[in-house]
Design an enzyme around this catalytic site. Structure first.
Site, mmCIF file in Angstrom:
data_model
loop_
_atom_site.group_PDB
_atom_site.id
_atom_site.type_symbol
_atom_site.label_atom_id
_atom_site.label_comp_id
_atom_site.label_asym_id
_atom_site.label_seq_id
_atom_site.Cartn_x
_atom_site.Cartn_y
_atom_site.Cartn_z
ATOM 1 C CE LYS A 15 -1.566 1.532 4.263
ATOM 2 N NZ LYS A 15 -1.338 3.103 4.564
ATOM 3 C CG ASN A 16 2.356 2.480 3.495
ATOM 4 O OD1 ASN A 16 1.086 2.931 3.414
ATOM 5 N ND2 ASN A 16 2.732 2.355 4.773
ATOM 6 C CB CYS A 19 -4.446 9.855 11.778
ATOM 7 S SG CYS A 19 -2.733 9.481 12.698
ATOM 8 N NE ARG A 21 0.890 10.658 10.282
ATOM 9 C CZ ARG A 21 0.392 9.303 9.740
ATOM 10 N NH1 ARG A 21 -0.914 8.847 10.223
ATOM 11 N NH2 ARG A 21 0.902 8.798 8.649
ATOM 12 C CG ASP A 80 3.820 1.516 9.294
ATOM 13 O OD1 ASP A 80 3.784 1.672 8.079
ATOM 14 O OD2 ASP A 80 3.487 2.428 10.154
ATOM 15 N NE ARG A 139 -6.882 4.138 6.038
ATOM 16 C CZ ARG A 139 -5.990 5.031 6.998
ATOM 17 N NH1 ARG A 139 -6.284 4.931 7.900
ATOM 18 N NH2 ARG A 139 -4.722 5.388 6.348
#
Ligand code: EPZ
Length: 457
Positions: free
Chosen positions: A24-25, A118, A123, A316, A408
């Site tokens: 995803k990133n 968030c 952020r 993460d 997500r």
């Protein structure tokens, strides 16, 4: 969005094989590269994450044509140069800030909402703006929106380090913008994450002149225009780490294909210390995408973890390792230095019987603490994954609420885990009470009120 839960019956040892989905990133900034050319950019190995859907919606708002087939996305400029990213879209996904650099480089202007915060803290985007300003962009902030404009960006030497070290997003944003700037750009203090390298690979195949990606010093020689290209997204190292822990925490044995071994050397070092074995199935495999067998020793050992920019321990994976370390024989220490508030999973794990002492950005995990099923609330993406992992290892039934957070960054996690033998069901929230009723009065069900704002992270 319809509220859904995972209902997990713990205690199943996982076994079987899984292919790790595209990152995803990496996919998110890779998609933003399409804004730098009028030709078509094709991405393969793109997985079904909600964040990807949001990014495609944003690119559509910005006048790009998007074609999507399973695993593949093609993006082409349509010449309709709207450059506004609305708050509606940006508030769902802060990675929208990544369109700033490409837009101002290609179109000379960008109008993007500030992403806000968030679930695990604010952020900031000051490093993104510092970098673009250094390239000659004019930046104005008005009513929660950023307007960035420049006739032609000019190369510059920029120090992009922040209070917590390098910034992945700012590095990607500035690197993209610099590809079309006039002259040379040096980014000192650049992020070294593998996803930054993946973005540099696509940019080079589009004709950009970039060296030093993957190191703290990236040099970009600006060119006048970029062409289209095709690129296969690297495997998701965080998803890979999550499923490796699912195998270890259930004392199972799982084979993971497309495992990005070379991007997880720090986590592999910690797994080795804990007693999780991750062995390459074919010695001849490349370290970037290989097949590994994951299993754990009978007793897990404690360890210490400090999250840092790559090649340090990835923030993460912090929450997922915390779930695993509740099962280690002894006390572990986790220090979070990237997002010091990223401990929303701690209180929820405690409800399942974990013994965790938090003092600011440090947690001490006392193991081994047997976990028992409970109703818990997902919050940020990785905290949600942590609670699912704990549920797999817990005695009895765990209900994880608000699994849209999980969607997500994980494609259909309940299907992947079920294929490995886990008892996981995705259930509409309103059906949870029916489940409780069907189990009679002894069943513990009390919906924890969620103190968390919807995670925008
Ligand atoms: C990327 O976010 C990832 N997201 C995050 O993954 C990941 O946690 C993070 O990098 C760190 O590895 C994507 O790639 C889409 P940063 P990013 O800029 O780029 C501070 C997930 O779970 N900072 O590297 O936003 C910031 O506060 C997500 O998939 C500034 O001070 O992270 C943090 O302390 C969560 N000013 C540190 O730098 C800025 O302008 C690292 O942030 C930008 C960041």
């Amino acid at each position: 969005m319809a509220m859904e839960c995972f209902v997990i019956e713990g205690g199943q040892r996982l076994s079987g094989e899984v292919r790790i989905e595209g990152a995803k990133n990496a996919a998110l900034p890779l998609l933003c590269c399409s804004l730098l050319t009028d030709d078509t950019v094709q991405l393969d190995n793109v997985s079904d994450h909600a964040d990807i859907d949001n990014m495609l919606k944003l690119l559509g708002e910005l006048g790009m044509g998007v074609e999507r087939t399973p695993g593949r996305i093609r993006v082409t400029g349509t010449g309709n140069d709207t450059s506004e990213a609305s708050y509606e879209t940006v508030k769902k996904m802060r990675a929208s800030i990544s369109v700033l650099g490409p837009l101002v480089a290609k179109r000379g202007k960008a109008f993007v909402s500030l992403p806000g915060g968030c679930a695990f803290g604010d952020r900031p985007v000051d490093l993104h703006l510092r970098g673009l300003r250094a390239l000659g962009a004019k930046i104005e902030m008005e009513g929660g929106y950023i307007t960035v404009s420049a006739d032609r960006l000019k190369g510059a030497t920029i120090f992009l380090g922040g209070p917590n070290g390098s910034s992945v997003g700012a590095t990607e944003n500035v690197m993209c913008a610099a590809t079309l700037a006039k002259g040379r750009t040096v980014i000192e203090g650049a992020a070294c994450e593998p996803e930054v390298v993946d973005v540099a690979r696509l940019l080079r195949s589009m004709g950009a002149k970039i060296t030093g990606d993957g190191s703290p010093r990236i040099v970009i020689e600006g060119v006048d225009e970029l062409s289209g290209a095709s690129h296969s997204v690297m495997p998701d190292r965080i998803v890979a780490g999550t499923y490796a822990i699912a195998a270890a925490i259930t004392n199972g044995q799982v084979v993971l294909h497309d495992f990005p071994y070379d991007s997880l050397l720090c986590a592999l070092d910690r797994w080795n210390e804990i007693g999780v074995r991750i062995e390459k199935v074919n010695a001849a495999d490349s370290d970037e995408r290989c097949s590994v067998r994951v299993f754990s020793e009978r007793f897990l050992r404690p360890t210490t973890i400090t999250t840092q920019p790559h090649p340090g321990f990835p923030t993460d994976l912090q929450a997922q390792f915390m779930a695993l370390l509740t099962q280690a024989q002894g006390n572990s220490i986790i220090t979070e230095k990237i997002y010091t508030e990223r401990f929303l999973h701690v209180a929820e794990l405690a409800r399942m019987g974990a013994q965790i002492q938090r003092n600011q950005n440090v947690c001490v995990i006392t193991g081994r603490s047997p976990l028992s099923g409970a109703e818990v609330m997902a919050s940020d993406l990785r905290a949600s994954a942590c609670l699912v992992l704990a549920g797999l290892a817990a005695e009895g039934e765990t209900i994880v609420h608000r699994v849209y957070h999980l969607d997500r960054g994980y494609a259909r996690m309940e299907q992947v885990l079920s294929r490995l033998g886990a008892k996981v069901q995705r259930v509409p929230a309103e059906h949870v009470r029916e489940i409780a009723a069907s189990r009679g009065p002894g069943h513990r069900l009390g919906l924890a009120a969620s103190p968390f704002p919807q995670d925008e992270g």
